[in-house]
Design a protein around this motif. Structure first.
Motif, mmCIF file in Angstrom:
data_model
loop_
_atom_site.group_PDB
_atom_site.id
_atom_site.type_symbol
_atom_site.label_atom_id
_atom_site.label_comp_id
_atom_site.label_asym_id
_atom_site.label_seq_id
_atom_site.Cartn_x
_atom_site.Cartn_y
_atom_site.Cartn_z
ATOM 1 N N ARG A 1 -5.798 -19.254 -13.167
ATOM 2 C CA ARG A 1 -4.691 -18.326 -12.926
ATOM 3 C C ARG A 1 -4.638 -17.182 -13.944
ATOM 4 O O ARG A 1 -3.824 -16.272 -13.815
ATOM 5 C CB ARG A 1 -3.377 -19.092 -12.983
ATOM 6 C CG ARG A 1 -3.106 -19.965 -11.767
ATOM 7 C CD ARG A 1 -2.563 -19.128 -10.618
ATOM 8 N NE ARG A 1 -1.991 -19.960 -9.569
ATOM 9 C CZ ARG A 1 -1.093 -19.534 -8.686
ATOM 10 N NH1 ARG A 1 -0.669 -18.290 -8.733
ATOM 11 N NH2 ARG A 1 -0.640 -20.330 -7.755
ATOM 12 N N LEU A 2 -5.480 -17.249 -14.970
ATOM 13 C CA LEU A 2 -5.416 -16.234 -16.017
ATOM 14 C C LEU A 2 -5.599 -14.813 -15.484
ATOM 15 O O LEU A 2 -4.898 -13.897 -15.938
ATOM 16 C CB LEU A 2 -6.462 -16.540 -17.099
ATOM 17 C CG LEU A 2 -6.301 -15.778 -18.413
ATOM 18 C CD1 LEU A 2 -5.054 -16.241 -19.152
ATOM 19 C CD2 LEU A 2 -7.527 -15.990 -19.308
ATOM 20 N N PRO A 3 -6.533 -14.558 -14.525
ATOM 21 C CA PRO A 3 -6.687 -13.184 -14.028
ATOM 22 C C PRO A 3 -5.443 -12.624 -13.349
ATOM 23 O O PRO A 3 -5.334 -11.402 -13.182
ATOM 24 C CB PRO A 3 -7.841 -13.306 -13.027
ATOM 25 C CG PRO A 3 -8.599 -14.507 -13.445
ATOM 26 C CD PRO A 3 -7.563 -15.457 -13.955
ATOM 27 N N ALA A 4 -4.516 -13.498 -12.951
ATOM 28 C CA ALA A 4 -3.274 -13.022 -12.348
ATOM 29 C C ALA A 4 -2.205 -12.727 -13.391
ATOM 30 O O ALA A 4 -1.243 -12.013 -13.104
ATOM 31 C CB ALA A 4 -2.744 -14.058 -11.351
ATOM 32 N N PHE A 5 -2.349 -13.263 -14.596
ATOM 33 C CA PHE A 5 -1.298 -13.136 -15.602
ATOM 34 C C PHE A 5 -1.644 -12.188 -16.742
ATOM 35 O O PHE A 5 -0.785 -11.448 -17.225
ATOM 36 C CB PHE A 5 -0.970 -14.523 -16.172
ATOM 37 C CG PHE A 5 0.014 -15.301 -15.346
ATOM 38 C CD1 PHE A 5 1.322 -15.450 -15.756
ATOM 39 C CD2 PHE A 5 -0.374 -15.864 -14.138
ATOM 40 C CE1 PHE A 5 2.236 -16.156 -14.981
ATOM 41 C CE2 PHE A 5 0.521 -16.566 -13.357
ATOM 42 C CZ PHE A 5 1.838 -16.718 -13.775
ATOM 43 N N ALA A 6 -2.885 -12.207 -17.208
ATOM 44 C CA ALA A 6 -3.217 -11.414 -18.395
ATOM 45 C C ALA A 6 -3.206 -9.908 -18.154
ATOM 46 O O ALA A 6 -2.691 -9.160 -18.998
ATOM 47 C CB ALA A 6 -4.573 -11.859 -18.945
ATOM 48 N N PRO A 7 -3.765 -9.393 -17.042
ATOM 49 C CA PRO A 7 -3.871 -7.937 -16.914
ATOM 50 C C PRO A 7 -2.535 -7.199 -16.932
ATOM 51 O O PRO A 7 -2.449 -6.077 -17.434
ATOM 52 C CB PRO A 7 -4.576 -7.756 -15.563
ATOM 53 C CG PRO A 7 -5.318 -9.023 -15.343
ATOM 54 C CD PRO A 7 -4.443 -10.082 -15.923
ATOM 55 N N GLY A 8 -1.478 -7.806 -16.383
ATOM 56 C CA GLY A 8 -0.199 -7.115 -16.297
ATOM 57 C C GLY A 8 0.734 -7.370 -17.450
ATOM 58 O O GLY A 8 1.904 -6.966 -17.396
ATOM 59 N N LEU B 1 -11.141 -13.807 3.032
ATOM 60 C CA LEU B 1 -11.619 -13.199 1.793
ATOM 61 C C LEU B 1 -11.542 -11.690 1.840
ATOM 62 O O LEU B 1 -11.206 -11.032 0.841
ATOM 63 C CB LEU B 1 -13.049 -13.666 1.517
ATOM 64 C CG LEU B 1 -13.194 -15.175 1.273
ATOM 65 C CD1 LEU B 1 -14.663 -15.568 1.140
ATOM 66 C CD2 LEU B 1 -12.420 -15.619 0.044
ATOM 67 N N GLN B 2 -11.812 -11.098 2.988
ATOM 68 C CA GLN B 2 -11.686 -9.644 3.125
ATOM 69 C C GLN B 2 -10.234 -9.211 2.956
ATOM 70 O O GLN B 2 -9.948 -8.200 2.296
ATOM 71 C CB GLN B 2 -12.234 -9.196 4.479
ATOM 72 C CG GLN B 2 -13.746 -9.282 4.588
ATOM 73 C CD GLN B 2 -14.255 -9.018 5.997
ATOM 74 O OE1 GLN B 2 -13.503 -9.077 6.982
ATOM 75 N NE2 GLN B 2 -15.552 -8.747 6.118
ATOM 76 N N ASP B 3 -9.310 -9.977 3.546
ATOM 77 C CA ASP B 3 -7.889 -9.639 3.408
ATOM 78 C C ASP B 3 -7.436 -9.757 1.957
ATOM 79 O O ASP B 3 -6.669 -8.912 1.467
ATOM 80 C CB ASP B 3 -7.048 -10.562 4.292
ATOM 81 C CG ASP B 3 -7.191 -10.258 5.776
ATOM 82 O OD1 ASP B 3 -7.721 -9.182 6.114
ATOM 83 O OD2 ASP B 3 -6.781 -11.123 6.590
ATOM 84 N N LEU B 4 -7.896 -10.792 1.258
ATOM 85 C CA LEU B 4 -7.517 -10.962 -0.135
ATOM 86 C C LEU B 4 -8.057 -9.825 -1.006
ATOM 87 O O LEU B 4 -7.367 -9.317 -1.886
ATOM 88 C CB LEU B 4 -7.995 -12.308 -0.654
ATOM 89 C CG LEU B 4 -7.291 -13.540 -0.081
ATOM 90 C CD1 LEU B 4 -7.991 -14.822 -0.526
ATOM 91 C CD2 LEU B 4 -5.829 -13.580 -0.490
ATOM 92 N N LEU B 5 -9.301 -9.441 -0.771
ATOM 93 C CA LEU B 5 -9.884 -8.333 -1.527
ATOM 94 C C LEU B 5 -9.120 -7.039 -1.283
ATOM 95 O O LEU B 5 -9.028 -6.189 -2.174
ATOM 96 C CB LEU B 5 -11.346 -8.166 -1.158
ATOM 97 C CG LEU B 5 -12.337 -9.133 -1.811
ATOM 98 C CD1 LEU B 5 -13.715 -8.978 -1.181
ATOM 99 C CD2 LEU B 5 -12.417 -8.895 -3.319
ATOM 100 N N ALA B 6 -8.598 -6.864 -0.079
ATOM 101 C CA ALA B 6 -7.887 -5.638 0.256
ATOM 102 C C ALA B 6 -6.470 -5.597 -0.280
ATOM 103 O O ALA B 6 -5.806 -4.567 -0.217
ATOM 104 C CB ALA B 6 -7.865 -5.455 1.777
ATOM 105 N N THR B 7 -5.992 -6.719 -0.825
ATOM 106 C CA THR B 7 -4.638 -6.799 -1.356
ATOM 107 C C THR B 7 -4.651 -6.468 -2.849
ATOM 108 O O THR B 7 -5.317 -7.150 -3.620
ATOM 109 C CB THR B 7 -4.057 -8.216 -1.167
ATOM 110 O OG1 THR B 7 -4.130 -8.560 0.222
ATOM 111 C CG2 THR B 7 -2.623 -8.282 -1.646
ATOM 112 N N PRO B 8 -3.951 -5.417 -3.276
ATOM 113 C CA PRO B 8 -3.965 -5.067 -4.710
ATOM 114 C C PRO B 8 -3.278 -6.131 -5.543
ATOM 115 O O PRO B 8 -2.331 -6.789 -5.107
ATOM 116 C CB PRO B 8 -3.162 -3.748 -4.743
ATOM 117 C CG PRO B 8 -3.103 -3.253 -3.329
ATOM 118 C CD PRO B 8 -3.152 -4.485 -2.468
ATOM 119 N N ASN B 9 -3.792 -6.325 -6.751
ATOM 120 C CA ASN B 9 -3.119 -7.199 -7.717
ATOM 121 C C ASN B 9 -1.737 -6.616 -8.001
ATOM 122 O O ASN B 9 -1.625 -5.478 -8.457
ATOM 123 C CB ASN B 9 -3.938 -7.256 -9.008
ATOM 124 C CG ASN B 9 -3.363 -8.249 -10.010
ATOM 125 O OD1 ASN B 9 -2.204 -8.627 -9.946
ATOM 126 N ND2 ASN B 9 -4.184 -8.668 -10.956
#
Length: 436
Positions: A103-110, A425-433
């Motif tokens: 889950r780190l990529p969802a929490f650290a960048p922001g 996977l395509q839908d997830l990639l198209a969704t911005p963080n």
């Protein structure tokens, strides 16, 4: 490897987006800021893990009577991560919390969690060389440390020792001979089914569990498959490898070697009643089967399509976002983490492999059976792809499991499953963080 601390700027958009990360609303929170001699800690451990963590915290309190430790246990999954994200965004966070590394990529960048202070980590006795290189690398973001791993919890293979002995599958020393590729596994499952008269392999394919994802990722990574490019921005979906893995899993069901339509509790109950020779799951069910008193053992998941790689995640300690921490507060937090790390052989009783190598290589842990029998996988664990929508309890897990489970027990064709996975996977990639 990682640099020193710095400031993060949180915007109103980040605060609102934190709710999107978890998918629910914030119900409770607590005041932020470690007061002098006071420490607030959030975790998501229930059941046996929860009992073990409480015992470890009691040990910390006895050794540090000058620290007022307040611990809060919240429900595992999206609710926990929603509350943690919102608390960090709203500056009402605990001083330290548990986070899955996936889950780190969802929490650290922001900026929902703060980077760690390498200088003060060293003062507390926490160093990079104390951890497997791959776990330590995944604990950072943008060249800075953000997490301290407590463990890794890999996908493993359980087996009934008596069933396998009667089936002629054990080596002279009583260990299970690893199968030679997919056909070798089929032969083992056939032999076990002849003994049990019921099932060769028990596993979860229905319900809201995650075995279908963990099993797929294990085998797909053994075959060398990737889902995304290294930057996490484009698909690397290998349709040929995906089809090979799904066809193999579906063929086990078609031959009657695996269970049908079981949720996690159903598969556990049948293995506990010795209705199957093999059981595939995370290692955390070890205490369940020890208490059941059945003759079982464990091993790292076998290499069927390549090296014996296995899906895993890691519980880690992080610092939820706070406006300011003094050096004294940082050091108190790191000494708390170091205390738990040094006693993580106690934590390992529940099956998790300690990430702290002085414990992983200790005689105390080595004597622990069957928990130490699969510890070598710690150097080969395959965490989820390094993207914001992956990790334990994530949207990717939920949506892919809803496809993989039906494919595994023939409720969906392999062709339809491959197409559905590609769309997800395509839908997830198209969704911005939402926090970038």
């Amino acid at each position: 490897m990682f640099g020193d601390d710095g400031d993060h700027a949180l915007t109103r958009r980040t605060l609102l987006s934190a709710a999107v990360l978890g998918g629910a609303s914030l119900a409770t929170s607590c005041g932020s800021g470690a007061q002098r001699g006071e420490l607030r800690y959030w975790n998501l451990f229930s059941g046996g893990d929860g009992d073990t963590m409480k015992a470890m915290l009691a040990d910390y309190r006895a050794a540090h009577p000058q620290v007022r430790l307040h611990d809060v246990t919240l429900e595992w999954g999206d609710r926990y991560y929603t509350k943690l994200a919102m608390a960090g965004a709203a500056e009402r966070a605990p001083d330290v919390a548990v986070l899955h590394l996936g889950r780190l990529p969802a929490f650290a960048p922001g900026g929902l969690i703060d980077p760690l202070r390498p200088d003060l980590l060293r003062r507390a006795g926490i160093r990079a060389e104390h951890f497997p290189e791959s776990l330590w690398r995944r604990s950072g973001h943008d060249g800075r440390p953000y997490a301290i791993p407590l463990d890794t919890h890999p996908f493993v293979q359980y087996f009934n020792v008596e069933v396998c002995r009667e089936a002629g599958l054990l080596a002279p020393d009583g260990t299970l001979e690893p199968p030679r590729g997919p056909e070798g596994l089929r032969e083992q499952l056939r032999a076990a089914k002849r003994v049990t008269g019921s099932h060769g392999l028990l596993l979860e394919t229905a319900g809201d569990g995650v075995v279908p994802w963990r099993l797929f990722w294990t085998l797909y990574r053994q075959a060398g498959g990737q889902l995304f490019t290294p930057d996490g921005k484009r698909s690397a979906f290998d349709e040929g490898k995906v089809r090979t893995v799904l066809e193999f899993l579906q063929s086990l069901h078609a031959e009657g070697l695996t269970s049908t339509g079981l949720d996690a509790d159903g598969a556990i109950a049948l293995f506990s009643s010795e209705r199957g020779g093999f059981f595939w799951q995370g290692e955390w069910e070890v205490q369940t089967f020890l208490e059941a008193g059945i003759p079982f053992s464990m091993m790292r998941f076998p290499g069927l399509f390549g090296p014996p790689l296995a899906e895993a995640d890691s519980h880690a300690f992080v610092l939820p976002r706070q406006e300011e921490r003094t050096d004294e507060q940082h050091l108190m937090i790191y000494e708390f983490i170091a205390h738990l790390l040094r006693r993580s052989a106690q934590w390992a009783a529940g099956g998790h492999i300690p990430a702290y190598l002085p414990v992983t290589t200790s005689p105390e842990y080595t004597r622990m059976k069957p928990q130490s029998l699969y510890r070598s996988v710690i150097d080969d664990v395959q965490l989820d792809p390094d993207v914001w929508f992956a990790g334990s309890g994530s949207r990717m897990w939920t949506e892919l499991t809803a496809i993989l489970g039906p494919v595994m027990d023939e409720r969906m064709s392999v062709r339809a499953g491959v197409a559905a996975m590609r769309r997800v996977l395509q839908d997830l990639l198209a969704t911005p963080n939402p926090v970038e």
